[in-house]
Design a protein around this motif. Structure first.
Motif, mmCIF file in Angstrom:
data_model
loop_
_atom_site.group_PDB
_atom_site.id
_atom_site.type_symbol
_atom_site.label_atom_id
_atom_site.label_comp_id
_atom_site.label_asym_id
_atom_site.label_seq_id
_atom_site.Cartn_x
_atom_site.Cartn_y
_atom_site.Cartn_z
ATOM 1 N N GLU A 180 33.727 -120.596 -4.514
ATOM 2 C CA GLU A 180 34.719 -120.417 -3.387
ATOM 3 C C GLU A 180 35.216 -119.233 -3.262
ATOM 4 O OE1 GLU A 180 37.266 -123.893 -3.244
ATOM 5 O OE2 GLU A 180 35.486 -125.266 -3.351
ATOM 6 N N HIS A 239 38.497 -117.392 -0.894
ATOM 7 C CA HIS A 239 39.760 -117.809 -0.328
ATOM 8 C C HIS A 239 40.275 -116.191 0.389
ATOM 9 C CE1 HIS A 239 39.319 -121.698 -1.287
ATOM 10 N NE2 HIS A 239 38.784 -121.322 -2.835
ATOM 11 N N LYS A 299 30.649 -120.440 -0.816
ATOM 12 C CA LYS A 299 31.006 -120.646 0.757
ATOM 13 C C LYS A 299 32.499 -120.193 0.541
ATOM 14 C CE LYS A 299 32.050 -124.546 3.805
ATOM 15 N NZ LYS A 299 32.003 -126.018 3.928
#
Length: 232
Positions: free
Chosen positions: A121, A123, A162
């Motif tokens: 992930e 961020h 993602k």
């Protein structure tokens, strides 16, 4: 010579016994006199002694080697990274100074074959538009996956990548430190082998014996959601 008179015969005889006793006594006194000089010698002096020079230094203390905390740690449902993966500014290019960290991540994944699938992930902080941050974080997550596959030789099907932009903050962004803390890449374990054992315990010795062991691939569930960000 000394003569002694015998009262029974009226004549005189040499007093040899008395002489022997005198000679023996004299010899004993002469022999014991030097022995008295062999006793302990006592010196009486009230003056203090002074020590010249500095005393020797104490021995060095043993060095305590503190082990550095590991940068990559496998937890129950994630691989925790205690150092940031650095990217070029506003880009998805991994900087060379993070090569060592990436190599360590690859090694830890290979050393834990029970990990089957990892969700990477990306961020960001809230600086910039939501659309831009979402796109940038997605590119960075995919760049990390590509590094692990191409340079680490790990199977591509093991990963998903993602970006979530600024939607999952960890810290208040009222400070630069908070913003920097929100810029991160996470490795969440989503599937792994779980081994369950049935153990019998001897009531007398306390010895454990495995009577059944099963390994099953299960959904790890991922980490708990981050706490809600403080109100701006």
């Amino acid at each position: 010579m000394i003569f002694a008179r015998n009262p029974h015969r009226g004549n005189f005889r040499p007093a040899t016994s008395g002489l022997k006793f005198a000679l023996v006594a004299s010899f004993v006194l002469t022999a014991t006199a030097p022995l008295a000089a062999c006793g302990p010698t006592i010196f009486e002096d009230a003056s203090a002694l002074s020590v010249v020079g500095d005393p020797p230094p104490p021995p060095p203390k043993p060095k305590v080697v503190q082990e550095k905390p590991k940068r990559v740690v496998v937890e129950e449902n994630r691989i925790k990274i205690n150092e940031k993966i650095e990217f070029d500014f506003n880009k998805a290019t991994i900087r060379p100074e993070s090569d060592g960290l990436m190599t360590e991540i690859i090694s830890v994944i290979k050393e834990n074959p029970h990990i089957k699938k990892i969700a990477i992930e990306g961020h960001t902080s809230s600086e910039g538009s939501d659309k831009y941050n979402l796109k940038l974080s997605d590119k960075r997550a995919k760049a990390v996956m590509e590094y692990l596959v191409k340079k680490g030789g790990l199977p591509k099907e093991m990963f998903s990548a993602k970006g979530f932009g600024e939607s999952k903050p960890l810290s208040d962004e009222s400070t630069e430190e908070g913003k920097e803390n929100n810029r991160r890449v996470e490795f969440n374990i989503v599937e792994q082998d779980v081994t369950r054992k049935r153990v019998a315990i001897d009531p007398e010795s306390g010895e454990k014996t495995v009577i059944e062991e099963k390994t099953k691939t299960e959904d790890a569930g991922g980490p708990p959601p981050p706490p809600p960000a403080p109100a701006k």
